[in-house]
Design a protein around this motif. Structure first.
Motif, PDB file in Angstrom:
ATOM      1  N   HIS A  52      29.564 -31.234  -3.294  1.00 28.03           N
ATOM      2  CA  HIS A  52      30.656 -30.695  -2.476  1.00 28.03           C
ATOM      3  C   HIS A  52      30.549 -29.191  -2.269  1.00 28.03           C
ATOM      4  O   HIS A  52      31.522 -28.537  -1.912  1.00 28.03           O
ATOM      5  CB  HIS A  52      32.004 -31.055  -3.120  1.00 28.03           C
ATOM      6  N   THR A  53      29.362 -28.643  -2.527  1.00 27.93           N
ATOM      7  CA  THR A  53      29.137 -27.215  -2.326  1.00 27.93           C
ATOM      8  C   THR A  53      28.411 -26.984  -1.008  1.00 27.93           C
ATOM      9  O   THR A  53      27.440 -27.673  -0.703  1.00 27.93           O
ATOM     10  CB  THR A  53      28.294 -26.644  -3.494  1.00 27.93           C
ATOM     11  N   VAL A  68      21.497 -33.587  -1.322  1.00 28.07           N
ATOM     12  CA  VAL A  68      22.199 -34.735  -0.722  1.00 28.07           C
ATOM     13  C   VAL A  68      23.453 -34.272   0.020  1.00 28.07           C
ATOM     14  O   VAL A  68      23.838 -34.848   1.036  1.00 28.07           O
ATOM     15  CB  VAL A  68      22.574 -35.781  -1.816  1.00 28.07           C
ATOM     16  N   GLY A  69      24.093 -33.203  -0.479  1.00 25.88           N
ATOM     17  CA  GLY A  69      25.312 -32.703   0.156  1.00 25.88           C
ATOM     18  C   GLY A  69      25.081 -31.753   1.309  1.00 25.88           C
ATOM     19  O   GLY A  69      26.032 -31.332   1.973  1.00 25.88           O
ATOM     20  N   LEU A 122      33.095 -22.612   0.908  1.00 22.15           N
ATOM     21  CA  LEU A 122      32.127 -23.156  -0.047  1.00 22.15           C
ATOM     22  C   LEU A 122      32.159 -24.659  -0.073  1.00 22.15           C
ATOM     23  O   LEU A 122      31.154 -25.331  -0.175  1.00 22.15           O
ATOM     24  CB  LEU A 122      32.463 -22.595  -1.439  1.00 22.15           C
ATOM     25  N   SER A 123      33.359 -25.228   0.027  1.00 23.01           N
ATOM     26  CA  SER A 123      33.500 -26.683  -0.081  1.00 23.01           C
ATOM     27  C   SER A 123      33.335 -27.327   1.301  1.00 23.01           C
ATOM     28  O   SER A 123      33.605 -26.718   2.320  1.00 23.01           O
ATOM     29  CB  SER A 123      34.873 -27.030  -0.647  1.00 23.01           C
ATOM     30  N   HIS A 124      32.926 -28.605   1.280  1.00 22.36           N
ATOM     31  CA  HIS A 124      32.805 -29.350   2.527  1.00 22.36           C
ATOM     32  C   HIS A 124      34.164 -29.826   3.018  1.00 22.36           C
ATOM     33  O   HIS A 124      34.253 -30.427   4.063  1.00 22.36           O
ATOM     34  CB  HIS A 124      31.891 -30.568   2.319  1.00 22.36           C
ATOM     35  N   HIS A 125      35.193 -29.676   2.201  1.00 19.94           N
ATOM     36  CA  HIS A 125      36.511 -30.221   2.565  1.00 19.94           C
ATOM     37  C   HIS A 125      37.489 -29.113   2.790  1.00 19.94           C
ATOM     38  O   HIS A 125      37.660 -28.296   1.932  1.00 19.94           O
ATOM     39  CB  HIS A 125      37.015 -31.163   1.476  1.00 19.94           C
TER      40      HIS A 125
END
Length: 430
Positions: free
Chosen positions: A86-87, A272-273, A427-430
């Motif tokens: 999630h980074t 993967v992220g 920073l986060s994907h969300h």
């Protein structure tokens, strides 16, 4: 009690404590859970004056758990993969050099500074402890915990550059810190076990390079294989299982090859992220399920971890000198962290437009967590396990509760006039 019984009790306690925190205390989850667990454990200790059956049960539960193995060999891989997944890789790439220096040079400087401070502190308190064991303590207390601080930084609306540095450093320095600890541990064991106390410097350097770079390379290979498999199908159930297999199979493989499993999982999770991998290998439904699954794993394992940390106080040796050493070590370890970050921040500050007071924020925002306690538990009696476990526990509890509750307001206050310019998304994907 068997493992199923232990896990069941821990999850039931975690659910109850989590509910109490969400309903009444409304503290950040990790802080609230640990605080409630410590209070719960203290109440059991007080009740034991009248009836010690509950205390004996809790002690039996804690003694049945190999905290070091559970955290370092099992939980840590899942937690770091979830954190890295999630980074935002692009944001991390912009800050890659300071993050890399903080996580390597910073950890090494901090290890030696804490080792020196601790050696002289214990000498002043009348405890003779060999310098190599003080260095071991420096290695186990230097890694910071990415899990505790990420949610707090988000709530404080910390500038993304700052968030990336703190979380990126924490993701990598967990792996580096474990390698530094194991390297010094092997030196200490060799010195204790041999007549001349000799150990080859080349062997130490080789072990360090093999663990760190080998772990990162393995992680990139695992990440690519996972990407290739996920790209060739469109089935969210199977693809979630593939990510689980990456973590579990990759961890086993890293242990077999004597490489750093934590660093391998960080590298695999970042790959993967990565946005490019997400767009080309995951449909919208797959991405949602993968993200939600790993968020749930992250929350569940952290819940269990912080309940366990709270309960570990039952196995501590409450000696006055140990507690005094622990209390004095709190400002000493903070000073060591400040000094270990000072030179790299000075070097990179102008090139990358650092947030004002970055050193102060990163020092206070570098929370210690379960890894430090797990490593302290792995010390032998000759390495003064009881002493360093008490010191570590006091630092971790102060760090999570004291620093954790205040880092948000401090970040807000010190960065209120700072404006982020020309940055990628958070920073986060969300």
């Amino acid at each position: 009690m068997d493992y199923f019984g232990i896990i069941s009790v821990l999850i039931v306690l975690s659910a109850i404590f989590g509910y109490v925190n969400a309903k009444f205390l409304k503290l950040p989850t990790t802080i609230g859970l640990m605080l409630i667990t410590i209070v719960f454990t203290l109440l059991i200790v007080i009740l034991s004056i009248f009836d010690d059956s509950l205390l004996l049960r809790e002690k039996e539960l804690i003694s049945g758990i190999d905290f070091k193995t559970v955290l370092l060999d099992i939980m840590l891989s899942f937690l770091l993969f979830a954190g890295a997944l999630h980074t935002n890789f692009d944001q991390l790439r912009v800050q890659r050099w300071p993050v890399l220096v903080f996580a390597t040079l910073g950890v090494l400087i901090s290890t030696f500074l804490v080792g020196i401070f601790t050696y002289y502190l214990l000498m002043i308190l009348g405890m003779e402890v060999a310098f190599i064991y003080c260095l071991l303590f420096g290695a186990l207390i230097s890694p910071t915990d990415p899990i505790s601080v990420l949610g707090i930084l988000k709530k404080a609306n910390a500038p993304k550059k700052l968030e990336t540095k703190i979380v990126g450093e924490s993701l990598f320095n967990d792996g580096v810190g474990v390698v530094v600890f194991l390297t010094i541990f092997s030196v200490a064991s060799s010195a204790a076990g041999s007549a001349d106390g000799g150990v080859e410097v080349s062997d130490i350097a080789l072990l360090f390079v093999q663990e760190v770079f080998g772990g990162l390379i393995l992680g990139l290979i695992l990440g690519y294989i996972t990407y290739f498999l996920m790209k060739s199908i469109d089935d969210y159930e199977v693809e979630v299982i593939i990510t689980i297999a990456t973590v579990m199979g990759g961890t086993l493989l890293a242990h077999e090859l004597h490489l750093s499993a934590p660093l391998a999982m960080v590298a695999a999770g970042l790959m993967v992220g990565h946005d490019t991998v997400r767009e080309s290998a995951m449909s919208e439904m797959v991405e949602t399920y993968v993200d939600k699954f790993w968020e749930l794993i992250d929350v569940l394992l952290n819940t269990l971890l912080f309940v366990l940390i709270g309960m570990e106080m039952l196995i501590l040796t409450f000696d006055f000198n140990y507690i005094l050493a622990g209390l004095i070590s709190v400002p000493l370890t903070l000073a060591a962290r400040f000094l270990s970050l000072w030179m790299p921040i000075k070097f990179f500050a102008k090139r990358l437009n650092f947030v004002p007071k970055t050193n102060l924020i990163m020092t206070w925002g570098g929370l210690r967590g379960g890894i430090s306690i797990a490593l302290a538990l792995s010390l032998s009696n000759e390495m003064h396990r009881d002493l360093f476990l008490v010191i570590t526990y006091i630092i971790v509890v102060f760090s999570i509760i004291g620093q954790g509750l205040t880092v948000g307001p401090i970040v807000k206050k010190l960065t209120q006039n700072y404006v982020d310019e020309d940055e990628p998304n958070g920073l986060s994907h969300h």
